[in-house]
Structures are given as structure tokens and as C-alpha cells.
Design a protein around this motif. Structure first.
Motif, mmCIF file in Angstrom:
data_model
loop_
_atom_site.group_PDB
_atom_site.id
_atom_site.type_symbol
_atom_site.label_atom_id
_atom_site.label_comp_id
_atom_site.label_asym_id
_atom_site.label_seq_id
_atom_site.Cartn_x
_atom_site.Cartn_y
_atom_site.Cartn_z
ATOM 1 N N SER A 168 27.028 17.819 -29.701
ATOM 2 C CA SER A 168 25.698 17.279 -29.462
ATOM 3 C C SER A 168 25.727 16.318 -28.284
ATOM 4 O O SER A 168 26.778 15.789 -27.913
ATOM 5 N N PHE A 195 20.466 12.467 -31.043
ATOM 6 C CA PHE A 195 21.371 13.508 -30.588
ATOM 7 C C PHE A 195 20.749 14.886 -30.810
ATOM 8 O O PHE A 195 20.082 15.115 -31.825
ATOM 9 N N SER A 196 20.982 15.793 -29.869
ATOM 10 C CA SER A 196 20.515 17.167 -29.992
ATOM 11 C C SER A 196 21.687 18.110 -29.726
ATOM 12 O O SER A 196 22.600 17.777 -28.958
ATOM 13 N N PRO A 197 21.682 19.313 -30.342
ATOM 14 C CA PRO A 197 22.811 20.239 -30.172
ATOM 15 C C PRO A 197 22.976 20.671 -28.722
ATOM 16 O O PRO A 197 22.003 20.816 -27.981
ATOM 17 N N SER A 202 28.094 12.658 -24.811
ATOM 18 C CA SER A 202 28.257 13.912 -25.543
ATOM 19 C C SER A 202 29.353 13.731 -26.587
ATOM 20 O O SER A 202 30.382 13.114 -26.316
ATOM 21 N N ASP A 204 30.591 20.860 -34.210
ATOM 22 C CA ASP A 204 29.311 20.147 -34.094
ATOM 23 C C ASP A 204 29.316 19.449 -32.739
ATOM 24 O O ASP A 204 29.934 18.405 -32.570
#
Length: 289
Positions: free
Chosen positions: A265, A274-276, A237, A263
């Protein structure tokens, strides 16, 4: 309300006791002995729908250190012992008792009238997660109206059952913890401040990389009492961000405005993308008078 439109009652009754002790004794003109201790005991009666959960939390800390200074340096060396204990009346498979003795030290050095350096380190011997080393280095530069501070460090966190989703729903559907590793983080930040007359401004840039984040995972077990479990996330993360602050003083009134960009992710271990991270706002702002 639940999906079947029935109410889901959440309630908690708490009884808490806190205590602490601080002792300081000069040893000579430049050395001081410091001792501090604290304890915290909590008893909870939770209600999650029709489920009642009673538990106790205990936390104890004893710390002793020696501090000293010269014209340009200040230092501290110490030892510590901390104990964290949890007992559940209904779900004792989640009971734990962490014992953590440790050593710590810090050195502050004024290199010049404008530049100060700091180096600190701590080693913990955790009864469940072994030896953990947490270093940190920082620098402060203050020319005239400016102030620039930078820091870099590493640390760890010992997992417990109490992540956000479990705090909301209780332990009744959670599988016993198994094969969890400690969370580790690397953090860095740089802060720029400028002051002129009654106006103060600051810009902070920060970044964190976190490994082994604990998260809740659904179990594919039809008809089982336990439907979720806590696991370490496979990917890393990352949190990156900046905070801008403006403060203005007018007589006895202080106006403060701020803006925060984050930001956050998490990495998919399979694809590497990567995703939020859910429920983490990217933009936020505020004002206080």
C-alpha cells in the motif's frame, strides 16, 4: 491497439557484451586478498509505434577486499568503485553518468554452536545523490531440526528514467528529470524452518517501508510534446507479507508448494490513509515437481 484502434508496434534489437575477472591470493594462513571486476555494455534500438530510440548502457565495477577468520569469527573489509552510464541518441537530456566509490565490511560471529550473528555496513559516495549508509544486522538460530533467521537493514536506490511505464512507452513524452531524491528503504524479515525426514517447511514474514518512491505523473499541459514526468511520491509505501513453503522429497523427485500473501500500500500525503498499490497481487500460490 491504441484507443483509435491503430496498432502500436513495440520492438527492440539488442547487442550486449559482458566480461568479468576474479582474482584470489592467500596472504597467510588466515587472510585472503580478493579482487573482482566486471563490465557490461548494451546497445538498444527501440521502436515505440512510429518513434525510434537508440541508446547505450554501460556498467563497470571494480572491487577489492581482504577476508580473515578465527575459530568463531569471519570478517571482510573492502573498497569498491562502480560506474553506471546511459546515452540516448535522440533524447540526450536523459543522459547520465553515476560514479559511486564505496567502503564495505561484514563481521560474522558464532556465539554458540546454535547461534550465529552477522553485522554488515556499506557507505557509498554517489556522484548525484551524495553519501549513503546501508547497515544490516542478522541472526541465525538452529536448534536441532529448527532454523530461525531474522534480519534488519536499510538501503537506497538512485532514480533513473527507467521505471516500468517508461520501459513500455519510451522517453519521447517524458519531461527531463528534475529535483528527484533517492529512494530509501527499511526492511525486516523473520524466517522459520523445520525439517523432519523428507519433509521441509518454512514460514517467512517480511516488511518494508519505502520513502521517495518514483512514480509517473501526468502533466496538465495541452499541446505540449512532454505529457508525463517522474516524481517522488509524497507518502510512504509499505509492504507486508508472509510466504509459506512446503517441500517433500520422494526418491529423486522433489515436490514443492508455496503460498504468498502480500499487502502493498501507499500513503496519501494529504489524508494519511493508505491505498493498495496497483498490479500487486494479494494472494499467489504455486507448485513445482
Amino acid at each position: 491497439l491504441m484507443p483509435d484502434s491503430q496498432p502500436f508496434v513495440q520492438n527492440q534489437d539488442s547487442l550486449r557484451f559482458d566480461g568479468g575477472l576474479i582474482f584470489e591470493q592467500p596472504l597467510n594462513d588466515t587472510l585472503n586478498l580478493n579482487v573482482r571486476s566486471s563490465l557490461m555494455q548494451q546497445e538498444h534500438e527501440h521502436q515505440y509505434g512510429s518513434v525510434i530510440e537508440d541508446d547505450k548502457h554501460n556498467s563497470y565495477l571494480v572491487e577489492s577486499s581482504v577476508t580473515g577468520f578465527t575459530n568463531k569469527t569471519a570478517w571482510i573489509v573492502g573498497v569498491a568503485y562502480q560506474q553506471e552510464q546511459f546515452e540516448s541518441e535522440q533524447y540526450n537530456e536523459f543522459d547520465y553518468k553515476f560514479e559511486v566509490p564505496g567502503l564495505f565490511s561484514q563481521l560474522d560471529y558464532d556465539a554458540t554452536d546454535e547461534l550465529a550473528l552477522s553485522l554488515s555496513a556499506r557507505t557509498d559516495w554517489h556522484s548525484e545523490y551524495g553519501t549513503q549508509f546501508s547497515p544490516r544486522v542478522s541472526a541465525l538460530y538452529k536448534p536441532e531440526n529448527w532454523s530461525v533467521r531474522g534480519s534488519f537493514g536499510k538501503g537506497y536506490y538512485a532514480p533513473t528514467p527507467f521505471i516500468e511505464d517508461i520501459e513500455d512507452a519510451g522517453l519521447s513524452r517524458l519531461a527531463p528529470l528534475d529535483n528527484l531524491e533517492e529512494e530509501t528503504a527499511t526492511t525486516a524479515s523473520v524466517d522459520f524452518s523445520y525439517t523432519v525426514d523428507s519433509i521441509e517447511t518454512s514460514l517467512t514474514l517480511f516488511a518494508s517501508d519505502i520513502d521517495n518512491v518514483t512514480e509517473l505523473e501526468e502533466m496538465n499541459c495541452i499541446g505540449c510534446d512532454k505529457t508525463v514526468r517522474i516524481v517522488n511520491a509524497a507518502g510512504q509505501s509499505e509492504i507486508r507479507g508472509a510466504e509459506l513453503l512446503l517441500r517433500f522429497r520422494w526418491h529423486d523427485i522433489k515436490f514443492t508448494t508455496s503460498y504468498l500473501y502480500t499487502d502493498a500500500s501507499t500513503q496519501d500525503d494529504t489524508t494519511g490513509s493508505f491505498s493498495p498499490i496497483a498490479l500487486t497481487p494479494r494472494h499467489s500460490a504455486g507448485a513445482v515437481i
